[in-house]
Design a protein around this motif. Structure first.
Motif, short mmCIF file in Angstrom:
data_model
loop_
_atom_site.label_atom_id
_atom_site.label_comp_id
_atom_site.label_asym_id
_atom_site.label_seq_id
_atom_site.Cartn_x
_atom_site.Cartn_y
_atom_site.Cartn_z
N HIS A 206 -28.65 18.42 4.82
CA HIS A 206 -27.72 19.35 5.03
C HIS A 206 -27.92 20.84 4.59
O HIS A 206 -27.79 21.70 5.11
CB HIS A 206 -26.37 19.12 4.36
N TYR A 207 -28.45 20.93 3.58
CA TYR A 207 -29.30 21.98 2.63
C TYR A 207 -30.27 22.66 3.62
O TYR A 207 -30.19 23.85 3.82
CB TYR A 207 -29.61 21.72 1.25
N ALA A 208 -31.19 22.01 4.32
CA ALA A 208 -32.16 22.50 4.99
C ALA A 208 -31.41 23.23 6.27
O ALA A 208 -32.01 24.29 6.54
CB ALA A 208 -33.17 21.29 5.61
N LEU A 209 -30.54 22.71 6.85
CA LEU A 209 -29.92 22.96 8.01
C LEU A 209 -29.22 24.45 7.60
O LEU A 209 -29.29 25.38 8.39
CB LEU A 209 -29.02 21.99 8.63
N LEU A 210 -28.62 24.28 6.38
CA LEU A 210 -27.68 25.61 5.85
C LEU A 210 -28.78 26.58 6.02
O LEU A 210 -28.49 27.83 6.20
CB LEU A 210 -26.74 25.14 4.97
N ARG A 211 -29.73 26.24 5.06
CA ARG A 211 -30.89 27.28 4.75
C ARG A 211 -31.51 27.87 5.86
O ARG A 211 -31.65 29.16 6.02
CB ARG A 211 -31.92 26.66 3.79
N PHE A 212 -31.81 27.05 7.16
CA PHE A 212 -32.30 27.63 8.35
C PHE A 212 -31.27 28.63 9.00
O PHE A 212 -31.59 29.66 9.60
CB PHE A 212 -32.54 26.27 9.30
#
Length: 141
Positions: A36-42
């Motif tokens: 989830h964090y990776a998606l938000l960061r992207f």
């Protein structure tokens, strides 16, 4: 075990796994995971993206993206909008709450990374980061 530690690929795998475990533990209270964090960061790096683009850019299965975006929408951290070019496609954007969540979780990310890299000097950390960045840019596009 020494034979395994002679394999750089295995060491990268183990350190990545450990990093993910520690980061997931730091996110546990929010109910989110590193994916989830990776998606938000992207999403924070752009004005939004099509769901199929997220799958390609992050290397996740398209069906996983649907579930991750569903989770983020439930928490009001991201939202789907009709694509400006094709109303049948969904454009995923970060919300204000999503930006606030990232600001708060960035500190956890720094703590996890700092703990993993504690045996290295500042110069060694910079060198490692530069080398990993070079490998990632070449191989993960």
């Amino acid at each position: 075990m020494r034979e395994l530690h002679a394999d750089t690929g295995y060491l990268l795998y183990r350190l990545g796994l450990r990093s993910g475990q520690l980061f997931n533990a730091s996110l546990q209270e929010s109910g989110l995971r590193l994916r989830h964090y990776a998606l938000l960061r992207f999403l924070a790096t752009c004005e939004g993206a099509l769901q199929r683009e997220l799958s390609t850019r992050l290397g996740y299965d398209p069906s996983a993206i649907v579930g991750l975006v569903d989770d983020l929408e439930k928490l009001h951290l991201a939202e789907r909008r009709p694509s400006p070019e094709d109303r049948r496609s969904r454009f995923v954007v970060l919300t204000g709450e999503g930006r606030a969540f990232l600001r708060d979780s960035d500190e956890a990310s720094r703590r996890v990374t700092g703990g993993l890299l504690a045996p290295l000097t500042t110069d060694e950390r910079e060198t490692l980061h530069g080398l990993l960045l070079r490998l990632a840019e070449d191989r993960l596009e």
